[in-house]
Design a protein around this motif. Structure first.
Motif: not given
Length: 351
Positions: A168-174, A234-242, A244-248, A324-330
């Motif tokens: 049951t893999i989902s972008i909203a399951a993190g 793919t398009r948007g790279g790893v940043a795009g995936v991260l 989407e993950l944070a938001e979902a 709210q979802g967010a991505v931080h780069i340390v």
């Protein structure tokens, strides 16, 4: 033999006759497409592919279905071509959802004047990529448009796969506490395409990372069946995936910048052009999110596979204090910045 198709002149190019429904079109289909793809349902040549439901039901309890259109300049590049992209992209979209890819369709829009030799190489690359992934191309379509109506060749592929009951893999399951992994170096495809265009006079040995990831995913899921999320970057790279993950999943994704695997030549291209490898496209990379207790095992499993030798743990998921979802780069000094998605394309027409 190349150049013997009906309707092809001495210059060996596609003409409007190849889309007209007559003998030239029949010759194109028989000698280019069927000669490369013929197997199973394609040998019957009905107006649709027919898949056995009993066989599908034995493989899983849900059907996965995806579609994607592919445009790229140049059509051929180090590490692949638009045909490689089309098959790998669709296979990967199925695989990262936990599905075993079963069958693909392929639709081609050909521009009048396209070199027949280029089309043959694209189709042959598709056949090789499909064989590598263990998937069949079972149906398709071809259209020819006037020259300059498209950039040589567009490909649209759709795919079906079967998802096993245990996944049951989902972008909203993190979940907070989860660990984020990637299976290798970032931005190889985007950087390779940029350099292949020849506009920048950059001399590199970069190749696209284009590859079907389903065997890597199968290996990972056998070892770590409770993977929470997966996406191909793919398009948007790893940043795009991260993002989407944070938001979902409504979490804070904290990324260790020093842990990001980047090829030195990609890093050099990015430094020259002011780009960020996190945003560059990939065609053979995925992001996986697993429970913390499984992270080391997941990493070792990825690294044991040829497509995961440079896999790395790059971050963690935490509860978002803002709600709210967010991505931080340390960075290596402990400083953090918020990752924000660009409003435009860094690189046009890369996949």
């Amino acid at each position: 033999m190349p150049g013997t198709l009906t309707g092809v002149g001495a210059e060996g190019r596609i003409t409007l006759a190849h889309g007209g429904g007559g003998s030239a079109m029949r010759s194109l289909i028989d000698e280019v497409f069927l000669s490369a793809f013929t197997s199973g349902p394609l040998t019957v040549q009905e107006d649709q592919a027919r898949l056995d439901l009993t066989t599908l039901a034995k493989a899983g309890d849900r059907l996965a279905f995806t579609t994607d259109a592919f445009v790229v300049e140049p059509l051929e590049f180090p590490g692949g071509n638009i045909g490689t992209l089309a098959v790998c992209g669709t296979v990967n979209d199925l695989a990262v959802g936990g599905a075993t890819p079963v069958a693909l369709s392929a639709a081609f829009v050909l521009a009048e004047g396209l070199e027949l030799a280029v089309l043959r190489r694209v189709v042959e690359a598709m056949a090789r990529s499909a064989a590598l992934a263990g998937v069949r191309i079972v149906t398709g379509d071809t259209k020819v448009v006037p020259r300059h109506a498209c950039d040589g060749l567009f490909v649209t592929t759709s795919g079906v796969g079967v998802i096993r009951p245990e996944h049951t893999i989902s972008i909203a399951a993190g979940q907070p506490g989860d660990v984020v992994l990637v299976n290798g170096t970032l931005g190889d495809h985007g950087a390779a395409i940029l350099c292949a265009r020849g506009d920048l006079a950059l001399q590199t040995h970069l190749q696209s990372d284009c590859a079907p990831l389903n065997t890597l995913v199968d290996t990972l899921l056998r070892a770590v069946p409770d993977v929470h999320c997966m996406r191909d970057a793919t398009r948007g790279g790893v940043a795009g995936v991260l993002s989407e993950l944070a938001e979902a999943s409504n979490v804070l994704v904290t990324v260790n910048e020093a842990a990001l695997p980047v090829h030195p030549e990609v890093e050099g291209v990015c430094e020259i052009l002011g780009l960020d490898p996190l945003f560059l496209a990939n065609e053979g990379k995925l992001v996986a999110v697993v429970p913390a207790c499984r992270a080391k095992h997941a990493l070792a499993t990825m690294q044991s596979h040829p497509l995961g030798r440079n896999a790395a743990i790059i971050g963690t998921l935490q509860t978002s204090s803002s709600g709210q979802g967010a991505v931080h780069i340390v960075n290596e000094f402990g400083g953090a910045r918020v990752l924000t998605m660009p409003s435009g394309e860094q690189l046009p027409r890369i996949c």
